[in-house]
Motif scaffolding. Structure first.
Motif, mmCIF file in Angstrom:
data_model
loop_
_atom_site.group_PDB
_atom_site.id
_atom_site.type_symbol
_atom_site.label_atom_id
_atom_site.label_comp_id
_atom_site.label_asym_id
_atom_site.label_seq_id
_atom_site.Cartn_x
_atom_site.Cartn_y
_atom_site.Cartn_z
ATOM 1 N N LEU A 505 0.815 -1.200 0.000
ATOM 2 C CA LEU A 505 0.000 0.000 0.000
ATOM 3 C C LEU A 505 0.860 1.266 0.000
ATOM 4 C CD1 LEU A 505 -3.033 0.290 -0.150
ATOM 5 C CD2 LEU A 505 -3.040 0.956 2.239
ATOM 6 N N GLN A 506 2.058 1.178 0.576
ATOM 7 C CA GLN A 506 2.975 2.313 0.470
ATOM 8 C C GLN A 506 3.324 2.579 -0.988
ATOM 9 O OE1 GLN A 506 4.337 4.553 2.355
ATOM 10 N NE2 GLN A 506 3.513 3.895 4.321
ATOM 11 N N LEU A 507 3.442 1.502 -1.761
ATOM 12 C CA LEU A 507 3.730 1.657 -3.189
ATOM 13 C C LEU A 507 2.576 2.391 -3.879
ATOM 14 C CD1 LEU A 507 5.593 0.962 -5.573
ATOM 15 C CD2 LEU A 507 4.366 -1.196 -5.802
ATOM 16 N N VAL A 508 1.330 2.040 -3.510
ATOM 17 C CA VAL A 508 0.168 2.690 -4.115
ATOM 18 C C VAL A 508 0.104 4.160 -3.721
ATOM 19 C CG1 VAL A 508 -2.350 2.696 -4.246
ATOM 20 C CG2 VAL A 508 -1.124 0.527 -4.206
ATOM 21 N N LEU A 509 0.137 4.433 -2.411
ATOM 22 C CA LEU A 509 0.048 5.818 -1.944
ATOM 23 C C LEU A 509 1.213 6.649 -2.459
ATOM 24 C CD1 LEU A 509 -1.201 5.672 1.759
ATOM 25 C CD2 LEU A 509 -2.245 6.893 -0.127
ATOM 26 N N GLY A 510 2.425 6.068 -2.419
ATOM 27 C CA GLY A 510 3.600 6.812 -2.895
ATOM 28 C C GLY A 510 3.475 7.172 -4.361
ATOM 29 N N ASN A 511 2.936 6.244 -5.172
ATOM 30 C CA ASN A 511 2.792 6.518 -6.600
ATOM 31 C C ASN A 511 1.776 7.637 -6.825
ATOM 32 O OD1 ASN A 511 1.227 5.915 -9.302
ATOM 33 N ND2 ASN A 511 3.259 5.008 -9.545
ATOM 34 N N LEU A 512 0.624 7.586 -6.104
ATOM 35 C CA LEU A 512 -0.404 8.607 -6.293
ATOM 36 C C LEU A 512 0.076 9.979 -5.822
ATOM 37 C CD1 LEU A 512 -3.608 6.653 -5.192
ATOM 38 C CD2 LEU A 512 -2.717 6.995 -7.495
ATOM 39 N N VAL A 513 0.778 10.028 -4.672
ATOM 40 C CA VAL A 513 1.287 11.307 -4.175
ATOM 41 C C VAL A 513 2.371 11.855 -5.113
ATOM 42 C CG1 VAL A 513 2.501 12.434 -2.275
ATOM 43 C CG2 VAL A 513 0.697 10.789 -1.789
ATOM 44 N N ALA A 514 3.263 10.967 -5.597
ATOM 45 C CA ALA A 514 4.315 11.407 -6.506
ATOM 46 C C ALA A 514 3.730 11.961 -7.803
ATOM 47 C CB ALA A 514 5.265 10.246 -6.803
ATOM 48 N N ASN A 515 2.725 11.294 -8.350
ATOM 49 C CA ASN A 515 2.077 11.801 -9.557
ATOM 50 C C ASN A 515 1.432 13.152 -9.296
ATOM 51 O OD1 ASN A 515 2.806 9.609 -11.077
ATOM 52 N ND2 ASN A 515 0.839 8.553 -10.858
ATOM 53 N N GLY A 516 0.782 13.296 -8.107
ATOM 54 C CA GLY A 516 0.172 14.577 -7.781
ATOM 55 C C GLY A 516 1.193 15.695 -7.696
ATOM 56 N N VAL A 517 2.334 15.412 -7.085
ATOM 57 C CA VAL A 517 3.390 16.439 -6.968
ATOM 58 C C VAL A 517 3.917 16.811 -8.348
ATOM 59 C CG1 VAL A 517 5.701 16.885 -6.078
ATOM 60 C CG2 VAL A 517 4.007 15.767 -4.626
ATOM 61 N N LYS A 518 4.121 15.804 -9.225
ATOM 62 C CA LYS A 518 4.675 16.070 -10.545
ATOM 63 C C LYS A 518 3.732 16.905 -11.408
ATOM 64 C CE LYS A 518 7.351 11.752 -10.617
ATOM 65 N NZ LYS A 518 7.467 10.426 -11.266
ATOM 66 N N HIS A 519 2.430 16.786 -11.183
ATOM 67 C CA HIS A 519 1.465 17.489 -12.026
ATOM 68 C C HIS A 519 0.874 18.724 -11.358
ATOM 69 C CE1 HIS A 519 1.590 13.500 -13.961
ATOM 70 N NE2 HIS A 519 1.219 14.126 -15.073
ATOM 71 N N THR A 520 1.442 19.136 -10.204
ATOM 72 C CA THR A 520 0.951 20.320 -9.508
ATOM 73 C C THR A 520 1.968 21.453 -9.671
ATOM 74 O OG1 THR A 520 -0.230 18.961 -7.900
ATOM 75 C CG2 THR A 520 0.231 21.243 -7.271
ATOM 76 N N PRO A 521 1.528 22.634 -10.072
ATOM 77 C CA PRO A 521 2.476 23.754 -10.277
ATOM 78 C C PRO A 521 2.998 24.298 -8.935
ATOM 79 C CG PRO A 521 0.211 24.480 -10.579
ATOM 80 C CD PRO A 521 0.154 23.001 -10.412
#
Length: 611
Positions: A505-521
């Motif tokens: 689940l850390q892999l899931v949450l980490g992936n979603l948070v990382a994607n959010g950071v990459k696509h947030t200005p």
């Protein structure tokens, strides 16, 4: 005559029966009432008068006894008070002679009263008590007894008449009861007979029309309703006959074309190499093609529960796709080859069929069935398995030299084997970042290989939700600070712990948070929210980025898919792996996004109810 008038006329017998019954009841009750009243008028007044005459005679006799007892004044006063009253009651009796023999008895009473009155007057003339006593016993007392006997005879005569009339009244009441019962039965029978007869005659055309409609429903276009008249049913019958005639003409003109069109459509679906089934909204089998008959051993002419003879695994897939389509959720498209179902074909070995479904719409636009196509993906699945094996093999082969390469670059960059120049350090750091990215891709490929091969093992245990979220945010905090993005979290108190595999689940949450950071200005925010939704824990990762177009949202969870304009790096496997991990936990993963307003990635995990 209209149908309404006929139905109203059918009620006339009941109305007449009720009127007859009411009139009979009124007449008989009035007669009984008059009989009772006659008893009161004829006899009761005579009984009352004679009883009073008797009482007054006795009081006059008591007055005489007072006189001979020495109380003359009292006796005179009492006899003077009784005479007028007795005369009045005697007059009432004389005017109320109603029974045979009552006139003679009344005359005897009148004569006896006159003699008694004369004797009483003579008695009053005696001043000597002894002489008065002799006159009382000699003449006055016998006259008193005679008058009293005459009054008693009148009383007895009227009492006997009252008893006799009471018996007659009782007999008359019994006759009235019998008459009323017979009248009720007769009126009911009359009303029901004629009402039923009239209603049947009024509704007979309806029965004729109903039989014609039933025959037409069974396919007999020659059925006609023969109803004469000018009422509504007759008009409806004429309209029905016109409709049946036009339907017969249409059938004669279009039957050949319809049969030809049906034969062409059946030949078209029979020419398809993949099994095709048409199911009704209730799951009944409406049509199949030759491939379905051969692979699934289905025949349309067998009737009954045709799908019940299909293998359970295949039947489960067909029911799931049918329920999706008939439920109004649109066409069913499979997410990948993993949804293919295995079918054993005796002549060709095992075949893998991938289900698809399309709705069948009725004339009103409602979904009345579903067309299911089982695409034969046996060769494609084998190619996919070969591809997966190749990817897994390459990933495994890359892992060892990649680990050595990372270690070598790390040692050189840190100056362990000697000093490096600033230019060399920049190149080494760039190479190390590429190695780290390549290592991430290799790890994703290995995870994907394990998931697709069914070797993903979950170590489920109870962990604190707060720690799980904080670890996922901590892993991305450096990246967020470099991009100027704020990280926050909100954990509902009723989701204090969750039962998950924390590493996966850390892999899931980490992936979603990382994607959010990459696509947030810059100066944006990525937040994690956890709440309870019924029996599930719901995780949401919200960002304030550019959002995802609607046409891209359905594809971002596919393997190796990268949205246009996505940041460089990665192989497009993160969301696909995250979805597979969430589904392995028994949950679902999805996205809600509007271009220009950010995105919210959510997933649910089943949790036990809190006590």
């Amino acid at each position: 005559m209209t149908l309404r008038a006929r139905l109203l006329l059918a009620q006339a017998p009941l109305v007449l029966a009720l009127l007859f019954l009411g009139a009979t009841a009124v007449f008989t009750l009035a007669r009984v009432g008059r009989s009772g009243q006659q008893v009161l008028e004829d006899n009761y007044r005579s009984v009352l008068a004679t009883q009073r005459i008797t009482e007054q005679l006795e009081r006059m006799d008591s007055a005489a006894l007072f006189i001979i007892a020495g109380e003359r004044e009292r006796g005179l006063a009492q006899q003077a008070a009784q005479r007028p009253a007795l005369e009045r009651e005697l007059g009432v009796q004389q005017r109320n002679i109603t029974e045979p023999g009552e006139a003679e008895a009344t005359q005897r009473l009148h004569t006896a009263w006159r003699r008694y009155r004369e004797a009483f007057d003579a008695f009053l003339q005696e001043r000597d008590l002894e002489a008065a006593r002799r006159r009382y016993f000699g003449s006055l007392a016998p006259d008193f007894q005679e008058a009293k006997a005459a009054a008693s005879s009148i009383l007895a005569l009227n009492q006997d008449a009252m008893v006799r009339k009471n018996d007659q009244l009782r007999q008359q009441s019994e006759r009235v009861n019998t008459l009323m019962a017979l009248a009720v039965v007769a009126a009911l029978g009359f009303g029901l007979f004629f009402t039923t007869s009239l209603v049947q005659r009024a509704l007979r055309p309806v029965s004729v029309l109903s039989q014609a409609v039933r025959r037409l429903g069974q396919g007999d276009v020659e059925a006609r309703a023969a109803v004469e008249g000018r009422d509504e049913i007759a008009q409806l019958s004429r309209d029905f006959n016109t409709m049946a005639e036009r339907l017969g003409q249409y059938r004669k003109s279009s039957l050949g074309e319809l049969l030809q069109a049906q034969a062409v459509s059946q030949a078209a679906i029979d020419s398809l190499p993949d099994p095709v089934l048409v199911l009704g909204a209730d799951g009944g089998l409406l049509n199949v093609n030759a491939a379905a008959e051969q692979m699934l051993r289905l025949r349309l002419d067998e009737g009954g529960d045709a799908l019940g003879r299909v293998e359970p695994e295949v039947r489960t897939v067909l029911e799931r796709v049918r329920a999706h389509v008939v439920g109004g959720r649109g066409a069913y498209q499979p997410r990948g080859y993993e949804e293919a179902v295995r079918v054993e074909v005796s002549s060709e070995g095992d075949r893998w069929l991938l289900p698809r479904g399309s709705p069948v719409h009725g004339e009103t636009g409602d979904v009345v069935g579903a067309t299911l196509i089982l695409q034969d993906v046996t060769r494609l699945r084998r190619f996919d398995e070969l591809k997966n094996d190749l990817v897994a093999t390459v990933a495994h082969e890359f892992r060892t030299p990649l680990t050595s390469l990372r270690m070598a670059i790390h040692l050189v960059a840190e100056g362990v084997v000697g000093p490096v120049t600033e230019k060399q350090a920049d190149l080494l750091f760039a190479a190390r970042e590429d190695c780290e990215r390549l290592q991430g891709i290799v790890d994703d490929l290995l995870d994907l290989s394990r998931i697709q091969s069914g070797q993903l093992q979950l170590d489920v245990r109870e962990v604190r939700t707060e720690d799980l979220v904080e670890q996922a945010l901590a892993a991305q905090r450096t990246l967020a600070e470099d991009r100027g993005v704020r990280l926050s979290r909100t954990v509902s108190p009723d989701v204090e712990t969750v039962r998950v595999d924390p590493e996966r689940l850390q892999l899931v949450l980490g992936n979603l948070v990382a994607n959010g950071v990459k696509h947030t200005p810059h100066d944006g925010e990525v937040s994690v929210h956890v709440s309870r939704a019924g029996t599930h824990a719901r995780f949401e990762v919200r960002d304030t980025g550019e959002g995802i177009p609607a046409q891209e949202q359905a594809r971002i969870f596919e393997k190796f898919y990268r949205a246009p304009g996505a940041p460089a790096g990665g192989a497009g496997l993160g969301l696909s792996i995250a979805r597979d991990i969430v589904q392995a936990h028994g949950g679902e993963l999805g996205v809600v996004s509007t271009p220009g307003q950010g995105s919210t990635f959510w997933f649910t995990l089943p949790q036990p109810e809190q006590g």
